[in-house]
Write an enzyme that holds these catalytic residues in place. Structure first.
Site, PDB file in Angstrom:
ATOM      1  N   GLU A  91       0.742  -1.403   0.211  1.00 45.45           N
ATOM      2  CA  GLU A  91      -0.110   0.033  -0.220  1.00 45.45           C
ATOM      3  C   GLU A  91       1.017   1.315  -0.046  1.00 45.45           C
ATOM      4  O   GLU A  91       1.684   1.395   0.490  1.00 45.45           O
ATOM      5  CB  GLU A  91      -0.516   0.439   0.987  1.00 45.45           C
ATOM      6  CG  GLU A  91      -1.537  -1.042   1.089  1.00 45.45           C
ATOM      7  CD  GLU A  91      -3.089  -0.966   2.314  1.00 45.45           C
ATOM      8  OE1 GLU A  91      -2.667  -0.657   2.679  1.00 45.45           O
ATOM      9  OE2 GLU A  91      -3.185  -2.346   2.215  1.00 45.45           O
ATOM     10  N   CYS A 112       5.314  -5.593   8.591  1.00 40.49           N
ATOM     11  CA  CYS A 112       6.657  -5.210   9.451  1.00 40.49           C
ATOM     12  C   CYS A 112       7.081  -6.254  11.263  1.00 40.49           C
ATOM     13  O   CYS A 112       5.857  -6.786  11.508  1.00 40.49           O
ATOM     14  CB  CYS A 112       6.148  -4.001   9.860  1.00 40.49           C
ATOM     15  SG  CYS A 112       7.253  -3.070  11.158  1.00 40.49           S
ATOM     16  N   CYS A 116       4.812  -3.075  16.982  1.00 44.10           N
ATOM     17  CA  CYS A 116       4.565  -1.851  17.680  1.00 44.10           C
ATOM     18  C   CYS A 116       3.291  -1.467  18.349  1.00 44.10           C
ATOM     19  O   CYS A 116       2.260  -2.840  17.169  1.00 44.10           O
ATOM     20  CB  CYS A 116       4.827  -0.772  16.923  1.00 44.10           C
ATOM     21  SG  CYS A 116       6.366  -0.269  16.157  1.00 44.10           S
ATOM     22  N   GLY A 158       5.781  -1.137   7.214  1.00 45.55           N
ATOM     23  CA  GLY A 158       7.614  -1.562   7.397  1.00 45.55           C
ATOM     24  C   GLY A 158       8.305  -0.602   7.967  1.00 45.55           C
ATOM     25  O   GLY A 158       8.186   0.741   8.041  1.00 45.55           O
ATOM     26  N   LEU A 214       9.548   8.105  18.251  1.00 51.68           N
ATOM     27  CA  LEU A 214       9.591   7.583  19.507  1.00 51.68           C
ATOM     28  C   LEU A 214       8.374   7.260  20.213  1.00 51.68           C
ATOM     29  O   LEU A 214       8.595   6.249  21.424  1.00 51.68           O
ATOM     30  CB  LEU A 214       9.824   9.569  20.267  1.00 51.68           C
ATOM     31  CG  LEU A 214      10.474   9.483  21.751  1.00 51.68           C
ATOM     32  CD1 LEU A 214      12.229   8.469  21.780  1.00 51.68           C
ATOM     33  CD2 LEU A 214      10.873  10.900  22.424  1.00 51.68           C
ATOM     34  N   CYS A 332      -2.240   7.193   9.375  1.00 43.91           N
ATOM     35  CA  CYS A 332      -0.591   6.718   9.716  1.00 43.91           C
ATOM     36  C   CYS A 332      -1.188   5.223  11.154  1.00 43.91           C
ATOM     37  O   CYS A 332      -2.026   5.694  11.234  1.00 43.91           O
ATOM     38  CB  CYS A 332      -0.185   7.630  11.416  1.00 43.91           C
ATOM     39  SG  CYS A 332       0.909   9.057   9.955  1.00 43.91           S
TER      40      CYS A 332
HETATM   41  N1  SAH Z   1       8.337   2.328  10.631  1.00 42.14           N
HETATM   42  C1  SAH Z   1       8.169   3.586  10.605  1.00 42.14           C
HETATM   43  C2  SAH Z   1       7.243   3.952   9.788  1.00 42.14           C
HETATM   44  C3  SAH Z   1       6.250   3.486   9.427  1.00 42.14           C
HETATM   45  S1  SAH Z   1       4.793   3.803  10.610  1.00 42.14           S
HETATM   46  C4  SAH Z   1       8.585   4.210  12.201  1.00 42.14           C
HETATM   47  O1  SAH Z   1       7.350   3.463  12.903  1.00 42.14           O
HETATM   48  O2  SAH Z   1       8.268   5.055  12.308  1.00 42.14           O
HETATM   49  C5  SAH Z   1       4.472   5.705  10.013  1.00 42.14           C
HETATM   50  C6  SAH Z   1       4.126   6.422  11.209  1.00 42.14           C
HETATM   51  O3  SAH Z   1       2.951   6.337  11.610  1.00 42.14           O
HETATM   52  C7  SAH Z   1       4.616   6.682  12.314  1.00 42.14           C
HETATM   53  O4  SAH Z   1       5.089   7.623  12.724  1.00 42.14           O
HETATM   54  C8  SAH Z   1       4.368   5.631  13.328  1.00 42.14           C
HETATM   55  O5  SAH Z   1       4.776   6.137  14.997  1.00 42.14           O
HETATM   56  C9  SAH Z   1       3.180   6.076  12.560  1.00 42.14           C
HETATM   57  N2  SAH Z   1       2.352   5.493  13.973  1.00 42.14           N
HETATM   58  C10 SAH Z   1       1.827   3.825  13.676  1.00 42.14           C
HETATM   59  N3  SAH Z   1       1.009   3.719  14.303  1.00 42.14           N
HETATM   60  C11 SAH Z   1      -0.324   4.005  14.416  1.00 42.14           C
HETATM   61  C12 SAH Z   1      -1.406   4.679  14.631  1.00 42.14           C
HETATM   62  N4  SAH Z   1      -2.266   3.584  15.122  1.00 42.14           N
HETATM   63  N5  SAH Z   1      -2.092   6.023  14.646  1.00 42.14           N
HETATM   64  C13 SAH Z   1      -1.667   7.110  14.499  1.00 42.14           C
HETATM   65  N6  SAH Z   1      -0.071   7.224  14.283  1.00 42.14           N
HETATM   66  C14 SAH Z   1       0.704   5.577  14.190  1.00 42.14           C
HETATM   67 FE1  SF4 Z   2       6.963  -1.142  12.167  1.00 41.36          FE
HETATM   68 FE2  SF4 Z   2       6.157   1.314  12.310  1.00 41.36          FE
HETATM   69 FE3  SF4 Z   2       3.954   0.418  12.586  1.00 41.36          FE
HETATM   70 FE4  SF4 Z   2       6.281   0.397  14.216  1.00 41.36          FE
HETATM   71  S1  SF4 Z   2       5.102   1.479  14.105  1.00 41.36           S
HETATM   72  S2  SF4 Z   2       5.203  -1.904  13.430  1.00 41.36           S
HETATM   73  S3  SF4 Z   2       7.963   0.531  12.870  1.00 41.36           S
HETATM   74  S4  SF4 Z   2       5.195   0.700  10.602  1.00 41.36           S
END
Ligand code: SAH
Ligand code: SF4
Length: 342
Positions: A91, A112, A116, A158, A214, A332
């Site tokens: 995507e 991924c 998280c 990812g 972070l 995101c």
């Molecule tokens: N793996 C990398 C990039 C992809 S995630 C990373 O973790 O930074 C892209 C963004 O989406 C990151 O800033 C992450 O913190 C955020 N994100 C992940 N899950 C989310 C959610 N449910 N709501 C809002 N932001 C989220």
């Molecule tokens: Fe992977 Fe980024 Fe989602 Fe964490 S926030 S699971 S590193 S895509």
């Protein structure tokens, strides 16, 4: 590995097609990237060569399987990829600001591995890494349909720093002077905090904008939310971020996904302020986006505002990230509804 011309630098195009004249590889590269042409319409190539490419060489390694458009202007594409790596769905998202600037948000992996707990993609596990062609093609599918794109963020599905070789290769295609010649200044990579990758980018480049998810400056909370924190703690991460800043001169963005009742209180803000000392970062506040199967709550508007104002008050620049693309699962953390096909 899937193969397509889009993942190749000019010299690789020459050797793959078996071109005797090196300038033909450059011509084809330029046609693909700068002029947006298929080889079949590159009339400056001999007809025999056009025929050979059309019959022997796959142009795209991916195809658009689904297009979704949010009323707010965000577009999400689901691409089907085949290739030696196995079928996968990828995507990518096109974000537009009110002023019309377009940003392509590209995926670097199908699924991924980082786990998280607040992220939909993280619940899927890693299906496989994407290769350079699959990353570059996301950009081309978006710009073919919606016109010139101004910025690239590696923030889709990812963890980019767990697939750094393919990300680097895609960047060398994007920045190539014969092609799109996109400046690295217009690219940002987002990581959950993979320290060796941050150090490698600092030492060997390319110098891109760096964003780090972070989420919390409290060690215990971060460990509970992001397994990556068990490998690299907050202090080690901070040292790597300072080093990256010093080596590249690139300003850091710190992303805070706000989770109601978990990291949106005054004590969380205090710890964040303390952590940010000496980092010269911009904070990006991202209210948590819901996704099926995830058990978190969106922060109250007042909590987001409090965070924002507290940071402003102490002179830490902060922006609130718009909730774009939520209606199409393109915001995101929402990517990856149906990532595996076949
Ligand atoms: N793996 C990398 C990039 C992809 S995630 C990373 O973790 O930074 C892209 C963004 O989406 C990151 O800033 C992450 O913190 C955020 N994100 C992940 N899950 C989310 C959610 N449910 N709501 C809002 N932001 C989220
Ligand atoms: Fe992977 Fe980024 Fe989602 Fe964490 S926030 S699971 S590193 S895509």
């Amino acid at each position: 590995m899937s193969f397509s011309l889009y993942g190749c630098l000019p010299e690789e195009i020459s050797s793959r097609i078996g071109l005797e004249k090196a300038y033909r590889g450059r011509q084809i590269f330029e046609g693909l990237h700068k002029r947006g042409l298929d080889p079949a319409s590159m009339t400056d190539l001999p007809a025999s060569l056009r025929g050979k490419i059309a019959s022997e060489i796959p142009l795209f390694a991916t195809e658009v399987a689904q297009t979704l458009q949010d009323p707010d202007g965000t577009v999400k594409l689901r691409l089907a990829a085949g290739g030696g790596g196995g079928a996968a769905s990828i995507e990518c998202v096109l974000l537009q600001t009110d002023t019309g600037r377009k940003t392509a948000c590209l995926s670097t992996q199908a699924g991924c591995a980082m786990g998280c707990v607040f992220c939909k993609t993280g619940t899927l596990g890693l299906h496989r890494n994407l290769d350079a062609a699959e990353i570059v093609e996301q950009f081309h599918h978006l710009s073919r349909a919606w016109g010139p794109v101004n910025n690239i963020v590696f923030m889709g599905m990812g963890e980019p720093l767990e697939n750094l070789e393919a990300v680097r290769k895609s960047i060398s295609v994007f920045t190539h002077p014969r092609g799109l010649a996109i400046s690295p200044r217009r690219m940002t990579v987002s990581t959950c905090g993979v320290v060796p990758g941050i150090l490698s980018l600092a030492d060997e480049g390319p110098a891109l904008g760096m964003a780090v998810s972070l989420v919390s400056a409290d060690e215990q909370k971060r460990k509970a939310l992001m397994p990556v924190a068990l490998r690299w703690g907050l202090e080690e991460l901070k040292r790597a971020l300072v080093y990256h800043r010093e080596k590249t001169g690139k300003r850091l963005t710190v992303e805070i996904v706000l989770l109601k009742g978990i990291n949106d209180g005054r004590e969380d803000i205090r710890k964040l302020r303390h952590y940010l000392a000496g980092l010269d970062a911009i904070v990006n506040l991202i209210p948590w986006n819901p996704a099926p199967g995830l058990d978190f709550r969106e922060p109250a508007e007042a909590a987001v505002q409090l965070y924002y104002e507290e940071l402003q008050r102490v002179g830490i620049p902060a922006v609130r990230r718009y909730r774009r693309g939520r209606k199409i699962g393109g915001a995101c953390g929402q990517l990856g509804g149906g990532w595996q096909s076949g």
